[in-house]
Design a protein around this motif. Structure first.
Motif, PDB file in Angstrom:
ATOM      1  N   THR A  53       2.194  -6.868   9.014  1.00 34.43           N
ATOM      2  CA  THR A  53       2.363  -5.681   8.174  1.00 34.43           C
ATOM      3  C   THR A  53       3.667  -4.955   8.520  1.00 34.43           C
ATOM      4  OG1 THR A  53      -0.009  -5.326   7.882  1.00 34.43           O
ATOM      5  CG2 THR A  53       1.413  -3.417   7.578  1.00 34.43           C
ATOM      6  N   VAL A  85      -6.777   0.442   2.291  1.00 34.97           N
ATOM      7  CA  VAL A  85      -5.381   0.128   1.978  1.00 34.97           C
ATOM      8  C   VAL A  85      -4.658  -0.357   3.233  1.00 34.97           C
ATOM      9  CG1 VAL A  85      -3.166   1.123   1.294  1.00 34.97           C
ATOM     10  CG2 VAL A  85      -5.225   1.653  -0.014  1.00 34.97           C
ATOM     11  N   ALA A  97      -3.084  -4.090   3.064  1.00 37.04           N
ATOM     12  CA  ALA A  97      -1.655  -4.090   2.745  1.00 37.04           C
ATOM     13  C   ALA A  97      -0.853  -4.906   3.755  1.00 37.04           C
ATOM     14  CB  ALA A  97      -1.129  -2.657   2.701  1.00 37.04           C
ATOM     15  N   GLY A 121       0.835  -1.196   0.000  1.00 36.39           N
ATOM     16  CA  GLY A 121       0.000   0.000   0.000  1.00 36.39           C
ATOM     17  C   GLY A 121       0.867   1.243   0.000  1.00 36.39           C
TER      18      GLY A 121
END
Length: 699
Positions: free
Chosen positions: A234, A201, A205, A158
């Motif tokens: 993430t 996003v 992501a 993202g």
């Protein structure tokens, strides 16, 4: 502008931070003083006798200018200029330049380096192997990961910030096989065609890359609430500016293993060190190190290429300022930020166009009243969406024909001004008047509509519905003709068109237009753009693809169904023809095209021009419909693409008659020229839509 005093034989140059970049030689007589570094309290004394000052990050304030009576030019050896008081320097008449887009390649590569360092734990493992016997004792260190790490092809990246650096990062990750999502601005309810909502996003992501400018609305953009949205593995990578990611919240998210890791090249306080940031703990005080964190000391920009760019722009700025050629033939050099009392990097001040004719209007002077169109050719044109995908081509065609019109105006957003400053400067230098505001700002729109007889809308999908109030406001201002953003597939081709998801907003616009009493309309139906259809569809090749590098094609249907195409450059030609032929385009839906071809014919042309046979596969109509359903189920932006390509494959672009002939003789592109252009673009790694700057640059 400050002038070099006649008593001073040579301009004096002062460099406040020579440590960062080697200063180039200058091809004019001068004296030079260099300081490796300069503290804030030393600036005033060191520049008091300077004509030209070169800095990197050390702020020079307008308050100091009074103590530097000879200063005429400030050269900032950096891209970011958030500290600069542009208005103060404009009032003082001091020219300011910077080094735009000089570090794009370097920062993009550094983002990748930080990503690999995090995901593959290279920094952590290096420390362990060099400082302990853990590798020997445990034989394998793979247990340092709770689960095997994702490979790049399993990542969803993202990107926050889609300027030059964001675009470069997107290209690099896509080249390695990652799926990339571009975020819309935080808080914006409707995303543009190529964007996804901010919170979506963050949820989807596995890697979040921060690459946007630091401004009032981006400080603490990512904090505790945003980390709550992210997945456990993430990674957050910041190559923008310190303060955009809240450091306290990030430290907490890392300590609690709420996210997988973080890497940053920037800090809120710079230079930084242990105890100066929540991320940089002081071990001498017994504080535990923040886990899964990589920090580099603001060196993402530092490569040979960036240094070369900086030196070239420093030299160009100094020499052209001395020569008086930063502005030549009405065109401003792109490195200029402030010049002749004007903020050139925006070309606007407090939302007012600095173009003299437009400025007179904003200051209360009157312009000629709107001229009724009534079947006559348009004279005074206002364009919305000028720098978008199709807007590039339409605007280029109108500007190329500027001798046929009295005024060409562009209405654009502040975001576009910041992100596409070179395009906006190019437009203005070629005579276009530029107005800045939001599409939903009635006052700004009505100001731009004064003296306009025809509006050409090129807005993208996110702006389609916003045309409804635009039409009403335009009619109230006396605008006589509105070209709606209809370029593309016919939304009223057959009865089922009324139910196609991509058509709904355009149908609303047409319904509203029918309620208008005075304003006329023109709809230009072009069918699919050959520029885009004749290219690779790397995200999902099943939707149809022509990949020159791989020599692979995926044909839709059985490959024998004809499709009516229009090249984007021809869309611009057709719009100009319609503007000049008011009778033919008055309250009309014009059906135009460049050529018609089947997928097999397109493939044959690619094989002929590349001199080799291609690997070919097919996506049947039934499979295309399945893909369409799959994409809608996950709210994918490819859902719209799937619907449109299904319509085209079903024959929804074919007509017995076309309307080019009533617009006059127009030289259009051919299947040969479009295939040749696609091959060139793919071999050069270029995007299908060149920027206005490149398009408006003289050959």
């Amino acid at each position: 502008m400050q002038q070099i005093s006649s008593e001073r034989v040579k301009p004096h140059i002062v460099v406040l931070e020579a440590t960062h970049v080697p200063i180039p030689g200058f091809d004019f007589p001068h004296t030079l003083t260099k300081y490796p570094l300069t503290q804030a309290n030393e600036v005033e004394d060191r520049i008091k006798d300077a004509d030209i000052v070169i800095v990197c990050v050390r702020a020079v304030t307008p308050a100091i200018l009074a103590k530097a009576p000879h200063l005429g030019c400030l050269i900032i050896c950096a891209v970011g200029i958030g500290w600069l008081d542009k208005e103060g320097f404009a009032k003082a008449g001091v020219t300011v330049t910077n080094c735009p887009a000089s570090n794009v390649e370097a920062v993009g590569e550094h983002a990748l380096a930080l990503y690999f360092g995090l995901r593959r734990k290279t920094v952590e493992l290096d420390t362990i192997v060099k400082g302990s016997m853990e590798w020997r004792d445990k034989v394998s260190l793979t247990k340092r990961w709770s689960t095997p790490p994702r490979g790049v092809q399993q990542e969803v990246v993202g990107i926050l910030g889609y300027g030059a650096i964001g675009k470069r990062i997107k290209k690099l990750f896509e080249a390695l096989g990652a799926k990339v999502l571009v975020s819309e601005r935080k808080g914006k309810s409707v995303a543009q065609d190529d964007r996804r909502p901010f919170q979506e996003v963050l949820r989807l992501a596995s890697v979040v890359v921060v690459a946007l400018p630091k401004a009032e609305d981006t400080i603490d953009l990512i904090g505790a609430e945003e980390f709550d949205l992210m997945q456990e593995d993430t990674l957050v990578i910041n190559v923008a500016r310190g303060g955009i990611v809240n450091e306290k919240a990030l430290a907490q998210a890392l300590k609690t293993r709420q996210i997988g890791g973080a890497a940053t090249d920037v800090m809120e306080v710079e230079p930084s060190g242990p105890g100066l940031s929540p991320l940089l703990t002081d071990k001498t005080r017994g504080e535990e190190e923040i886990p899964n964190l990589i920090v580099s000391p603001h060196v993402a920009w530092f490569t040979q290429g960036t240094i070369t760019n900086y030196q070239r722009m420093i030299k160009e700025a100094a020499e052209r300022w001395v020569e008086g050629t930063l502005e030549a033939e009405g065109k401003i050099n792109p490195i200029v930020v402030v010049h002749n009392g004007t903020i050139e990097i925006l070309r606007f001040h407090l939302g007012r166009a600095i173009n003299q004719q437009a400025l007179k209007f904003h200051l209360g002077h009157t312009l000629p009243p709107a001229m009724p169109c009534g079947g006559l050719s348009a004279k005074n044109i206002l364009i919305f969406g000028a720098t978008g995908v199709i807007g590039n081509y339409i605007t280029r065609a109108i500007v190329d024909s500027k001798h046929l019109f009295e005024r060409i105006c562009v209405f654009t957003s502040e975001k576009t001004v910041l992100e596409k400053v070179q395009d906006i400067c190019a437009l203005e230098s070629w005579g276009a008047e530029v107005f800045v505001g939001r599409l939903d700002d009635e006052q700004k729109v009505k100001e731009a509509c004064q003296g306009i007889d025809t509006i050409v809308s090129c807005v993208g999908r996110a702006g389609i519905e916003k045309q409804i109030p635009l039409i009403s406001w335009a009619e109230e201002c006396g605008v006589r003709r509105f070209f709606a953003s209809e370029y593309g597939t016919d939304i009223e081709y057959w009865p089922q068109s009324a139910h196609e998801p991509p058509h709904q907003l355009k149908l609303k616009v047409r319904a509203h237009m029918r309620t208008m009493k005075k304003i006329e309309h023109t709809y230009l139906v072009t069918g699919p753009y050959s520029d885009l259809y004749f290219g690779p569809m790397r995200n999902r090749p099943e939707l149809g693809s022509f990949d020159v590098e791989q020599k692979k094609a995926v044909l839709l249907g059985d490959g024998d169904g004809p499709v009516s195409f229009t090249a984007m450059v021809d869309v611009g030609k057709f719009v100009v023809a319609a503007l000049l032929n008011g009778n033919a385009s008055k309250n009309a839906t014009l059906i135009v095209h460049s050529f018609t071809a089947t997928p097999h014919e397109i493939l044959a042309e690619f094989e002929e021009q590349t001199g080799t046979r291609w690997d070919v596969s097919y996506t049947s109509l039934d499979r295309l419909r399945e893909i369409e359903k799959e994409e809608y189920q996950v709210y994918s932006p490819l859902a719209t693409v799937a619907t449109l390509r299904r319509i085209w494959t079903e024959g929804g672009t074919l007509y017995k008659y076309y309307d080019e002939s009533i617009l006059g003789s127009i030289d259009t592109e051919t299947i040969y020229s479009q295939v040749r252009a696609s091959i060139t673009r793919q071999e050069e790694g270029d995007v299908p839509v060149p920027s206005l700057l490149r398009m408006l640059s003289p050959v």
